[in-house]
Write a protein that holds these residues in place. Structure first.
Motif, mmCIF file in Angstrom:
data_model
loop_
_atom_site.group_PDB
_atom_site.id
_atom_site.type_symbol
_atom_site.label_atom_id
_atom_site.label_comp_id
_atom_site.label_asym_id
_atom_site.label_seq_id
_atom_site.Cartn_x
_atom_site.Cartn_y
_atom_site.Cartn_z
ATOM 1 N N GLY A 65 -2.252 29.803 19.353
ATOM 2 C CA GLY A 65 -1.956 30.529 18.118
ATOM 3 C C GLY A 65 -0.476 30.851 17.989
ATOM 4 N N GLN A 66 0.128 31.267 19.103
ATOM 5 C CA GLN A 66 1.559 31.575 19.096
ATOM 6 C C GLN A 66 2.389 30.323 18.814
ATOM 7 O OE1 GLN A 66 1.959 33.310 22.985
ATOM 8 N NE2 GLN A 66 1.441 35.372 22.283
ATOM 9 N N LEU A 67 2.039 29.212 19.456
ATOM 10 C CA LEU A 67 2.770 27.960 19.239
ATOM 11 C C LEU A 67 2.618 27.474 17.806
ATOM 12 C CD1 LEU A 67 2.021 26.098 22.594
ATOM 13 C CD2 LEU A 67 4.195 27.094 21.857
ATOM 14 N N LEU A 68 1.440 27.622 17.253
ATOM 15 C CA LEU A 68 1.221 27.228 15.866
ATOM 16 C C LEU A 68 2.081 28.078 14.929
ATOM 17 C CD1 LEU A 68 -0.245 25.519 13.783
ATOM 18 C CD2 LEU A 68 -2.110 27.186 13.824
ATOM 19 N N GLN A 69 2.142 29.382 15.190
ATOM 20 C CA GLN A 69 2.966 30.260 14.364
ATOM 21 C C GLN A 69 4.437 29.879 14.456
ATOM 22 O OE1 GLN A 69 1.850 32.448 12.120
ATOM 23 N NE2 GLN A 69 3.974 32.668 11.506
ATOM 24 N N GLU A 70 4.902 29.553 15.671
ATOM 25 C CA GLU A 70 6.292 29.120 15.850
ATOM 26 C C GLU A 70 6.559 27.828 15.083
ATOM 27 O OE1 GLU A 70 7.372 28.828 19.991
ATOM 28 O OE2 GLU A 70 6.588 30.845 20.403
ATOM 29 N N LEU A 71 5.627 26.901 15.125
ATOM 30 C CA LEU A 71 5.778 25.636 14.412
ATOM 31 C C LEU A 71 5.839 25.867 12.905
ATOM 32 C CD1 LEU A 71 5.903 22.560 14.569
ATOM 33 C CD2 LEU A 71 3.405 22.540 14.530
ATOM 34 N N ILE A 72 5.013 26.766 12.413
ATOM 35 C CA ILE A 72 5.034 27.092 10.980
ATOM 36 C C ILE A 72 6.385 27.687 10.600
ATOM 37 C CG2 ILE A 72 4.077 28.662 9.231
ATOM 38 C CD1 ILE A 72 1.334 28.240 10.593
#
Length: 152
Positions: A132-139
């Motif tokens: 979830g954290q990595l996805l948020q960073e990618l966004i």
């Protein structure tokens, strides 16, 4: 005994009729009443349902009332590598790789690896949080680069 509820394994039998959905909603209302004591009646016999069973039933009914599919997995405190892989929804060879890299603790029982259920659940929660954290960073990176336009 630990109970693990998951909504990751939908089946065709998970589609509810309107009458079933209404019955589930009524059951949820009954289960949420304080100090309600449930009884089971069958074949002329009646018994009070134990609190431990009521707690599991309450979780199942709440999930179903919310439209989620429910699977109840009973388990031993230690899982085989195949059982652990199935719960993580990964292949057994991939799980073995995780074990050998030290990503997930395990014990040896004779020549077989066993994974403690509590360690597996802890790993799964950490993995999901990290994803979830990595996805948020990618966004955020995509938004900064002008590649992603998200409106709340």
């Amino acid at each position: 005994m630990n109970t693990f509820l998951s909504n990751q394994m939908p089946t065709d039998s998970s589609i509810l009729t309107e009458a079933e959905a209404e019955a589930i909603n009524q059951l949820e209302h009954i289960l949420n009443q304080e100090n309600s004591q449930l009884k089971l009646a069958a074949n002329g016999e009646e018994m009070t349902i134990p609190d431990s069973v009521c707690r599991v039933l309450r979780q199942v009914v709440q999930a179903m009332a919310s439209g989620k599919n429910v699977s109840i997995v009973t388990h031993n405190p230690e899982l085989t590598t195949q059982q652990a892989a199935d719960l993580l929804n990964v292949s057994r060879p991939y799980l073995i790789k995780l074990l050998e890299q030290g990503e997930l603790p395990y014990i040896m029982v004779g020549t077989h690896r066993r994974v403690k259920f509590e360690d597996l659940i802890k790993y799964k929660q950490q993995r999901d949080t990290k994803r979830g954290q990595l996805l948020q960073e990618l966004i955020e990176m995509s938004q900064e680069a002008g590649l992603y336009d998200y409106e709340e």
